[in-house]
Design a protein around this motif. Structure first.
Motif, mmCIF file in Angstrom:
data_model
loop_
_atom_site.group_PDB
_atom_site.id
_atom_site.type_symbol
_atom_site.label_atom_id
_atom_site.label_comp_id
_atom_site.label_asym_id
_atom_site.label_seq_id
_atom_site.Cartn_x
_atom_site.Cartn_y
_atom_site.Cartn_z
ATOM 1 N N VAL A 104 14.627 23.775 46.929
ATOM 2 C CA VAL A 104 14.884 22.340 46.879
ATOM 3 C C VAL A 104 14.110 21.771 48.062
ATOM 4 O O VAL A 104 14.262 22.222 49.191
ATOM 5 C CB VAL A 104 16.392 22.028 46.982
ATOM 6 N N ASP A 105 13.247 20.825 47.787
ATOM 7 C CA ASP A 105 12.283 20.345 48.765
ATOM 8 C C ASP A 105 12.614 18.926 49.215
ATOM 9 O O ASP A 105 13.079 18.109 48.427
ATOM 10 C CB ASP A 105 10.885 20.385 48.131
ATOM 11 N N ASP A 106 12.308 18.618 50.466
ATOM 12 C CA ASP A 106 12.545 17.270 50.994
ATOM 13 C C ASP A 106 11.305 16.374 50.899
ATOM 14 O O ASP A 106 11.314 15.251 51.395
ATOM 15 C CB ASP A 106 13.053 17.334 52.432
ATOM 16 N N LEU A 107 10.236 16.871 50.296
ATOM 17 C CA LEU A 107 8.997 16.129 50.058
ATOM 18 C C LEU A 107 8.258 15.748 51.343
ATOM 19 O O LEU A 107 7.460 14.818 51.350
ATOM 20 C CB LEU A 107 9.258 14.859 49.225
ATOM 21 N N SER A 108 8.486 16.446 52.429
ATOM 22 C CA SER A 108 7.860 16.085 53.695
ATOM 23 C C SER A 108 6.548 16.823 53.961
ATOM 24 O O SER A 108 5.773 16.398 54.823
ATOM 25 C CB SER A 108 8.831 16.350 54.854
ATOM 26 N N HIS A 109 6.264 17.887 53.236
ATOM 27 C CA HIS A 109 5.058 18.674 53.495
ATOM 28 C C HIS A 109 3.831 17.949 52.932
ATOM 29 O O HIS A 109 3.855 17.444 51.810
ATOM 30 C CB HIS A 109 5.193 20.054 52.847
ATOM 31 N N PRO A 110 2.742 17.899 53.688
ATOM 32 C CA PRO A 110 1.518 17.236 53.197
ATOM 33 C C PRO A 110 0.990 17.834 51.891
ATOM 34 O O PRO A 110 0.394 17.123 51.080
ATOM 35 C CB PRO A 110 0.507 17.435 54.331
ATOM 36 N N LYS A 111 1.192 19.124 51.665
ATOM 37 C CA LYS A 111 0.730 19.736 50.411
ATOM 38 C C LYS A 111 1.509 19.188 49.214
ATOM 39 O O LYS A 111 0.962 19.070 48.115
ATOM 40 C CB LYS A 111 0.854 21.258 50.477
ATOM 41 N N VAL A 112 2.768 18.853 49.432
ATOM 42 C CA VAL A 112 3.578 18.266 48.358
ATOM 43 C C VAL A 112 3.042 16.872 48.037
ATOM 44 O O VAL A 112 2.868 16.521 46.864
ATOM 45 C CB VAL A 112 5.066 18.236 48.743
ATOM 46 N N ALA A 113 2.767 16.082 49.067
ATOM 47 C CA ALA A 113 2.205 14.741 48.846
ATOM 48 C C ALA A 113 0.877 14.827 48.091
ATOM 49 O O ALA A 113 0.625 14.045 47.167
ATOM 50 C CB ALA A 113 2.025 14.025 50.183
ATOM 51 N N ALA A 114 0.036 15.785 48.448
ATOM 52 C CA ALA A 114 -1.263 15.939 47.778
ATOM 53 C C ALA A 114 -1.080 16.310 46.309
ATOM 54 O O ALA A 114 -1.771 15.773 45.434
ATOM 55 C CB ALA A 114 -2.102 16.990 48.496
ATOM 56 N N LEU A 115 -0.140 17.222 46.013
ATOM 57 C CA LEU A 115 0.092 17.616 44.621
ATOM 58 C C LEU A 115 0.649 16.444 43.813
ATOM 59 O O LEU A 115 0.261 16.235 42.662
ATOM 60 C CB LEU A 115 1.032 18.825 44.539
ATOM 61 N N LEU A 116 1.527 15.662 44.409
ATOM 62 C CA LEU A 116 2.063 14.497 43.708
ATOM 63 C C LEU A 116 0.977 13.447 43.463
ATOM 64 O O LEU A 116 0.956 12.808 42.403
ATOM 65 C CB LEU A 116 3.240 13.901 44.465
ATOM 66 N N ASN A 117 0.060 13.287 44.401
ATOM 67 C CA ASN A 117 -1.066 12.366 44.181
ATOM 68 C C ASN A 117 -1.942 12.856 43.041
ATOM 69 O O ASN A 117 -2.404 12.066 42.207
ATOM 70 C CB ASN A 117 -1.881 12.196 45.466
ATOM 71 N N GLU A 118 -2.165 14.180 42.977
ATOM 72 C CA GLU A 118 -2.927 14.770 41.867
ATOM 73 C C GLU A 118 -2.205 14.521 40.540
ATOM 74 O O GLU A 118 -2.829 14.187 39.530
ATOM 75 C CB GLU A 118 -3.086 16.269 42.119
ATOM 76 N N HIS A 119 -0.892 14.684 40.563
ATOM 77 C CA HIS A 119 -0.080 14.462 39.365
ATOM 78 C C HIS A 119 -0.209 13.008 38.883
ATOM 79 O O HIS A 119 -0.481 12.759 37.704
ATOM 80 C CB HIS A 119 1.380 14.804 39.672
ATOM 81 N N LEU A 120 -0.036 12.065 39.789
ATOM 82 C CA LEU A 120 -0.135 10.655 39.412
ATOM 83 C C LEU A 120 -1.526 10.312 38.901
ATOM 84 O O LEU A 120 -1.665 9.605 37.899
ATOM 85 C CB LEU A 120 0.229 9.766 40.604
#
Length: 170
Positions: free
Chosen positions: A5-21
């Motif tokens: 369960v992730d808090d969405l704070s890691h820069p790699k998570v932000a990058a993957l979500l940007n790729e997703h969007l």
């Protein structure tokens, strides 16, 4: 593979979500994109999961509680370098189990309709999702594919009671 369960704070998570969007907007008209951005995924009714191998982010997925017994799958994405390695399957299993443990009895999802979404459709069909109509606040549109499935009730393991045994020779 470690799923957390992730808090969405890691820069790699932000990058993957940007790729997703970016992928969602490239595949559907803007008014038919229902993907959530990083801040929307931090809402209290959303549980966000990530899959990792060491410090390498493999993928993500989330579920949003719609009510006490119904949840929606959101933000399923496998990192480009890890496609067809079973990442999405593991995340989806984790979502189903976690949601069922929280009392969810139905999981639903909205995904796209173009060729870019065919692998997702196959994955969801493999997991027993069936086509359904719009749910929650969704409306029919030619770029949305709705699916749903019931989840079995998950009951906690029974507590074991240890009964004292009489001492030997008594």
């Amino acid at each position: 593979m470690r799923i957390i369960v992730d808090d969405l704070s890691h820069p790699k998570v932000a990058a993957l979500l940007n790729e997703h969007l970016a992928g969602m907007y490239a595949s559907s008209p803007a008014e038919c994109v229902y993907a959530l951005d990083l801040s929307a995924l931090q809402a209290p009714e959303i549980t966000f999961l990530t899959a990792w191998d060491g410090d390498e982010l493999l993928g993500c997925g989330a579920f949003k509680l719609l009510d006490a017994h119904h949840a929606e799958i959101k933000s399923m994405r496998t990192a480009a370098g890890h496609l067809r390695k079973g990442v999405a399957r593991q995340i989806l299993r984790a979502i189903e189990l976690m949601a069922a443990k929280r009392g969810v009895r139905r999981l639903s999802l909205e995904t796209g309709t173009g060729d870019a979404f065919l692998a997702a459709h196959r994955l969801y069909l493999d997991f027993g999702f069936l086509d359904c109509g719009p749910f929650a606040d969704y409306r029919l549109d030619p770029f949305s594919h709705f699916m749903s499935k019931p989840l079995p009730a998950v009951h906690p393991a029974p507590k074991r009671h240890i009964l004292p045994f009489p001492a030997a020779g008594v």
